[in-house]
Scaffold this active site. Structure first.
Site, PDB file in Angstrom:
ATOM      1  N   ASN A 160       0.830  -1.203   0.000  1.00 42.93           N
ATOM      2  CA  ASN A 160       0.000   0.000   0.000  1.00 42.93           C
ATOM      3  C   ASN A 160       0.864   1.252   0.000  1.00 42.93           C
ATOM      4  O   ASN A 160       1.957   1.284   0.555  1.00 42.93           O
ATOM      5  CB  ASN A 160      -0.969  -0.002   1.188  1.00 42.93           C
ATOM      6  CG  ASN A 160      -0.408   0.705   2.409  1.00 42.93           C
ATOM      7  OD1 ASN A 160      -0.481   1.926   2.523  1.00 42.93           O
ATOM      8  ND2 ASN A 160       0.180  -0.075   3.326  1.00 42.93           N
ATOM      9  N   PHE A 191      -1.940   8.096   4.510  1.00 40.56           N
ATOM     10  CA  PHE A 191      -2.751   8.667   5.597  1.00 40.56           C
ATOM     11  C   PHE A 191      -4.019   9.340   5.071  1.00 40.56           C
ATOM     12  O   PHE A 191      -4.383  10.446   5.505  1.00 40.56           O
ATOM     13  CB  PHE A 191      -1.942   9.676   6.417  1.00 40.56           C
ATOM     14  CG  PHE A 191      -0.861   9.096   7.286  1.00 40.56           C
ATOM     15  CD1 PHE A 191      -0.676   7.730   7.410  1.00 40.56           C
ATOM     16  CD2 PHE A 191      -0.002   9.929   7.982  1.00 40.56           C
ATOM     17  CE1 PHE A 191       0.332   7.200   8.212  1.00 40.56           C
ATOM     18  CE2 PHE A 191       1.006   9.424   8.793  1.00 40.56           C
ATOM     19  CZ  PHE A 191       1.178   8.058   8.906  1.00 40.56           C
ATOM     20  N   SER A 198       5.318   5.021   8.812  1.00 40.08           N
ATOM     21  CA  SER A 198       4.734   4.759   7.497  1.00 40.08           C
ATOM     22  C   SER A 198       5.688   5.241   6.411  1.00 40.08           C
ATOM     23  O   SER A 198       6.235   6.340   6.508  1.00 40.08           O
ATOM     24  CB  SER A 198       3.389   5.477   7.350  1.00 40.08           C
ATOM     25  OG  SER A 198       2.955   5.422   6.008  1.00 40.08           O
ATOM     26  N   ASN A 242       4.764   6.087   3.479  1.00 40.49           N
ATOM     27  CA  ASN A 242       3.955   6.729   2.446  1.00 40.49           C
ATOM     28  C   ASN A 242       3.710   8.216   2.659  1.00 40.49           C
ATOM     29  O   ASN A 242       2.973   8.837   1.901  1.00 40.49           O
ATOM     30  CB  ASN A 242       2.618   5.991   2.321  1.00 40.49           C
ATOM     31  CG  ASN A 242       2.820   4.531   1.970  1.00 40.49           C
ATOM     32  OD1 ASN A 242       3.651   4.200   1.134  1.00 40.49           O
ATOM     33  ND2 ASN A 242       2.082   3.648   2.636  1.00 40.49           N
ATOM     34  N   THR A 243       4.291   8.783   3.709  1.00 39.30           N
ATOM     35  CA  THR A 243       4.299  10.232   3.916  1.00 39.30           C
ATOM     36  C   THR A 243       5.741  10.689   3.860  1.00 39.30           C
ATOM     37  O   THR A 243       6.563  10.229   4.670  1.00 39.30           O
ATOM     38  CB  THR A 243       3.676  10.605   5.273  1.00 39.30           C
ATOM     39  OG1 THR A 243       2.291  10.232   5.276  1.00 39.30           O
ATOM     40  CG2 THR A 243       3.793  12.099   5.537  1.00 39.30           C
ATOM     41  N   LYS A 254       5.089   3.373  17.057  1.00 43.95           N
ATOM     42  CA  LYS A 254       5.114   2.298  16.069  1.00 43.95           C
ATOM     43  C   LYS A 254       6.334   2.472  15.185  1.00 43.95           C
ATOM     44  O   LYS A 254       6.549   3.546  14.614  1.00 43.95           O
ATOM     45  CB  LYS A 254       3.842   2.316  15.211  1.00 43.95           C
ATOM     46  CG  LYS A 254       3.736   1.123  14.253  1.00 43.95           C
ATOM     47  CD  LYS A 254       2.362   1.055  13.617  1.00 43.95           C
ATOM     48  CE  LYS A 254       2.205  -0.224  12.783  1.00 43.95           C
ATOM     49  NZ  LYS A 254       0.844  -0.364  12.233  1.00 43.95           N
ATOM     50  N   ASN A 300       5.650  -1.788  11.381  1.00 48.85           N
ATOM     51  CA  ASN A 300       4.900  -1.254  10.250  1.00 48.85           C
ATOM     52  C   ASN A 300       5.272  -2.031   8.987  1.00 48.85           C
ATOM     53  O   ASN A 300       5.934  -3.064   9.056  1.00 48.85           O
ATOM     54  CB  ASN A 300       5.201   0.239  10.096  1.00 48.85           C
ATOM     55  CG  ASN A 300       4.016   1.022   9.559  1.00 48.85           C
ATOM     56  OD1 ASN A 300       3.337   0.591   8.642  1.00 48.85           O
ATOM     57  ND2 ASN A 300       3.777   2.192  10.133  1.00 48.85           N
TER      58      ASN A 300
END
Length: 342
Positions: free
Chosen positions: A118, A122, A186, A188-189, A225, A254
Site C-alpha cells: 500500500n 494517511f 509509514s 507513504n508520507t 510504532k 509497520n
C-alpha cells in the site's frame, strides 16, 4: 466459501474499491444488534476471558489478537470488528486535518505471497470527524469496546512542526480511546520515517504527553510504532527512549520498503521473520512492565503464539484477514485462549 469467492471474484476487482465497499457493509451491519449476534455465532466468537493488559481494572476481551491500523481508518465498523472476534481495534492513521492521501492506484494484492502493498498516504477525514464517530460509539457501547488510535502528521506539515500535529490529534481523541499509537514509521508520507530518530521522536512524545497531562489523562497508554527496516541499533535506541519517556511500549512493526515492487510498503507474510526479530530484540531491551504489540505476517495460531513467545503481549493482524476471511480473528483468539488454558 470465502476463499473460493476471494480467488474467483474479489481478486479480480480493484483492491481499494473492495476495501471501501467492505467497510460500508460492515458499518451498516454493525447498526443492527441482531446482525451482530448472528455474525458472532457464525464465527464462534470466544467468550471474554482474556485480561486486557493496559489497565488495572481487570477488563476482559476475546483474546490478544486485535485489528491493525489501516483497515478501519475512520472508526466506521468498530462494532462489527467486535462481533467478528477481534480483541481490540486500532483505528487510523488519523491526522489533524482531513487529507485525500496519495494518488491512485495505491493498494495492491500479492496473493502468491499472501501480502499487500500500500501507498495510501494517511488518507482520512481528520481528527474532528474521528472524534465525532468515537463519541457516538462511546455513548452507545461505553468501555465494552477496546479502541486504540494510530495518530500521524499531515503531509503538508514540515518535520519541525510535527510535534504540534501529534498534539492536536491527541487533544481531539485522547478522552475517547484506550491507547494511542504514535506513527512515525509509514513509508507513504515523505520524511515521516526520519522522525523515528530519537532526536526527532523525543519532542513528539513530549508533545503528546504534555497534552495528556493537561487533560488529566497522563495514565493513558502511549506507544510508538516502528518500521521493520530500522537498523538493530536504532531499535535499541527507541527501546531506551520508550523507557526514559515512560511510554507504555512499542508497536512492532509497520510495513517494509525492502522490496523492488514500486512505491509503498509491504505487509503480510513476507514481514513475519523480521517482525519476529524486532519483537525479540525489543523484549531484550524493554522492562517486563512495557507492552509490545507484535504486528507482521501473523496468519496462523502458531504465528501468533511465536510472536507472544518472543515477548509480545498483544498481536495485531490485517493482511491475513483479507486472505483468510471473516472467521479468522475469532478462530485465532479462540485457539490462543485454548492453548493458554491447556
Amino acid at each position: 466459501m470465502y476463499k473460493f469467492f476471494f480467488r474467483h471474484v474479489l481478486v479480480h476487482l480493484n483492491p481499494e474499491w473492495v476495501h471501501l465497499r467492505a467497510i460500508d457493509c460492515l458499518e451498516l451491519a454493525g447498526k443492527f444488534p441482531a446482525v451482530r449476534r448472528f455474525v458472532s455465532r457464525q464465527v464462534k466468537r470466544p467468550e471474554k476471558r482474556f485480561t486486557w493488559p493496559l489497565d488495572s481494572s481487570g477488563r476482559k476481551t476475546f483474546g490478544p489478537l486485535g485489528l491493525a491500523a489501516g483497515m478501519d481508518k475512520e472508526a466506521r465498523a468498530v462494532p462489527m470488528w467486535d462481533a467478528l472476534g477481534f480483541g481490540f481495534v486500532e483505528i487510523g492513521t488519523i491526522t489533524p486535518l482531513a487529507q485525500p492521501g496519495n494518488e491512485r492506484p495505491r493498494l495492491w494484492r500479492m496473493p502468491a505471497k499472501r501480502a499487500l502493498r500500500n501507498a495510501m498516504g494517511f488518507n482520512n477525514e481528520g481528527a474532528r470527524e474521528a472524534a465525532r464517530r468515537l463519541r457516538r460509539l462511546r455513548a452507545h457501547y461505553g468501555d465494552s469496546l477496546i479502541i486504540g488510535a494510530n495518530i500521524g502528521k499531515n503531509k503538508v506539515t514540515p518535520p519541525e512542526k510535527a510535534p504540534s500535529d501529534y498534539r492536536k490529534v491527541t487533544r481531539s481523541l485522547a478522552k475517547l480511546v484506550d491507547f494511542l499509537v504514535i506513527n512515525v514509521s509509514s513509508p507513504n508520507t515523505p520524511g515521516l520515517r526520519d522522525l523515528q530518530a530519537v532526536s526527532s521522536l523525543e519532542p513528539i512524545i513530549q508533545a503528546v504527553q504534555t497534552e495528556l497531562t493537561e487533560q488529566n489523562l497522563a495514565q493513558l497508554p502511549v506507544f510508538v510504532k516502528i518500521a521493520p527496516d530500522l537498523a538493530n541499533d536504532d531499535i535499541v535506541a527507541v527501546a531506551k527512549l520508550a523507557e526514559q519517556s515512560n511510554l507504555a511500549g512499542v508497536v512492532a512493526t509497520n510495513t517494509t520498503i525492502q522490496h523492488d515492487l514500486g512505491r509503498g510498503g509491504v505487509s503480510g507474510e513476507p514481514l513475519r521473520e523480521r517482525a519476529l526479530e524486532v519483537v525479540t530484540l525489543l523484549r531484550k531491551h524493554l522492562s517486563p512492565k512495557k507492552t509490545i504489540i507484535g504486528v507482521g505476517g501473523i496468519t496462523t495460531t502458531a504465528d501468533a503464539q511465536a510472536m507472544l513467545d518472543a515477548g509480545a503481549n498483544l498481536v495485531e493482524g490485517l493482511s491475513a484477514f483479507i486472505y483468510e476471511g471473516p472467521g479468522w480473528a475469532a478462530r485465532l483468539n479462540r485457539q490462543l485462549a485454548s492453548a493458554a488454558h491447556s
